[in-house]
Design an enzyme around this catalytic site. Structure first.
Site, PDB file in Angstrom:
ATOM      1  N   ARG A  91       5.440   6.755   4.039  1.00 60.43           N
ATOM      2  CA  ARG A  91       5.063   7.553   5.201  1.00 60.43           C
ATOM      3  C   ARG A  91       3.638   7.167   5.589  1.00 60.43           C
ATOM      4  O   ARG A  91       2.808   6.929   4.706  1.00 60.43           O
ATOM      5  CB  ARG A  91       5.090   9.011   4.739  1.00 60.43           C
ATOM      6  CG  ARG A  91       5.187  10.048   5.767  1.00 60.43           C
ATOM      7  CD  ARG A  91       5.611  11.353   5.112  1.00 60.43           C
ATOM      8  NE  ARG A  91       7.031  11.341   4.769  1.00 60.43           N
ATOM      9  CZ  ARG A  91       8.010  11.529   5.648  1.00 60.43           C
ATOM     10  NH1 ARG A  91       7.731  11.764   6.909  1.00 60.43           N
ATOM     11  NH2 ARG A  91       9.266  11.486   5.278  1.00 60.43           N
ATOM     12  N   HIS A 109       0.590  -2.558  -2.027  1.00 63.61           N
ATOM     13  CA  HIS A 109       1.637  -3.117  -1.161  1.00 63.61           C
ATOM     14  C   HIS A 109       2.108  -4.451  -1.739  1.00 63.61           C
ATOM     15  O   HIS A 109       1.280  -5.277  -2.137  1.00 63.61           O
ATOM     16  CB  HIS A 109       1.083  -3.308   0.257  1.00 63.61           C
ATOM     17  CG  HIS A 109       2.097  -3.834   1.214  1.00 63.61           C
ATOM     18  ND1 HIS A 109       3.122  -3.059   1.717  1.00 63.61           N
ATOM     19  CD2 HIS A 109       2.279  -5.079   1.725  1.00 63.61           C
ATOM     20  CE1 HIS A 109       3.869  -3.801   2.512  1.00 63.61           C
ATOM     21  NE2 HIS A 109       3.389  -5.034   2.534  1.00 63.61           N
TER      22      HIS A 109
HETATM   23  C1  GRF Z   1       5.935  -0.922  -4.933  1.00 61.05           C
HETATM   24  O1  GRF Z   1       6.410  -2.236  -4.840  1.00 61.05           O
HETATM   25  C2  GRF Z   1       4.726  -0.735  -4.078  1.00 61.05           C
HETATM   26  O2  GRF Z   1       3.972  -1.882  -3.932  1.00 61.05           O
HETATM   27  C3  GRF Z   1       5.327  -0.356  -2.747  1.00 61.05           C
HETATM   28  O3  GRF Z   1       6.439   0.430  -3.053  1.00 61.05           O
HETATM   29  C4  GRF Z   1       6.937   0.064  -4.343  1.00 61.05           C
HETATM   30  C5  GRF Z   1       7.032   1.321  -5.137  1.00 61.05           C
HETATM   31  O4  GRF Z   1       7.697   1.120  -6.358  1.00 61.05           O
HETATM   32  N1  GRF Z   1       4.354   0.296  -1.912  1.00 61.05           N
HETATM   33  P1  GRF Z   1       7.725   2.275  -7.446  1.00 61.05           P
HETATM   34  O5  GRF Z   1       8.320   3.510  -6.781  1.00 61.05           O
HETATM   35  O6  GRF Z   1       6.316   2.509  -7.894  1.00 61.05           O
HETATM   36  O7  GRF Z   1       8.600   1.774  -8.545  1.00 61.05           O
END
Ligand code: GRF
Length: 187
Positions: A91, A109
């Site tokens: 979000r 990210h």
């Molecule tokens: C991760 O790859 C992060 O970089 C991205 O969303 C994913 C979340 O994975 N923003 P998790 O829920 O922490 O396993």
């Protein structure tokens, strides 16, 4: 010790890595709150198991984004949160939270930003034929994955790897890099 809140919407493996690092004392912070916008997210179970307080709110139950964020803000204030780490929070952060936590919200990210912002970043990179894949930690502003970059780590790919292998490698980097970066930012 700084009081940290993690915002997540899904599985929560990064939330877990942060919480584990705190337990192992490689990250000195007090993880006081998980904020989750999805009542079905796996991350809630992880927080419950670790005894971390959760704030689970569905944005659709509110009139608008500002009203939702106002409620989140109230929870953050109640727990005296002074820093926010987004970890798979699906979000955009709105002006209510951005104003209150200016310069104190970071995100992770799974791409080498500014390339491949938004959803399915690894898939985007593979479809574009990228030769390097990676992870970026950045400050959060009003845009989608546009804030100032704090840290990046990438690796070369040959094109022989499966998407699942690449995702695993990205997660391995994330789970090491995010707690390390938070330690540097908070201490
Ligand atoms: C991760 O790859 C992060 O970089 C991205 O969303 C994913 C979340 O994975 N923003 P998790 O829920 O922490 O396993």
């Amino acid at each position: 010790m700084r009081k940290l809140a993690v915002f997540a919407s899904g599985n929560g493996s990064n939330f877990q890595a942060i919480a584990d690092s705190i337990n192992q004392q490689t990250l000195n912070a007090d993880l006081v709150l998980l904020v989750c916008d999805n009542p079905n997210a796996g991350v809630i179970e992880r927080a419950n198991k670790m005894g971390i307080t959760t704030c689970v709110l569905s944005p659709k139950d509110f009139d608008n984004k500002a009203a939702y964020e106002q409620q989140v803000l109230q929870q953050l204030a109640q727990h005296q949160v002074d820093f926010i780490a987004l970890a798979g929070y699906m979000r955009l952060i709105g002006s209510t939270l951005l104003t209150a936590y200016q310069g104190r919200i970071v995100n992770i990210h799974p791409s080498l930003l500014p390339d491949f912002k938004g959803k399915d970043a690894i898939e985007q990179a593979l479809n574009a034929g990228a030769k390097r894949i990676g992870v970026t930690i950045h400050y959060v502003d009003e845009g989608m994955d546009t804030g100032d970059i704090i840290q990046q780590e990438g690796f070369a790919i040959t094109g022989e790897e499966t998407q699942a292998e690449i995702e695993q490698q990205v997660h391995r980097i994330e789970h090491r890099l995010y707690p390390q970066c938070l330690q540097a930012l908070l201490n």
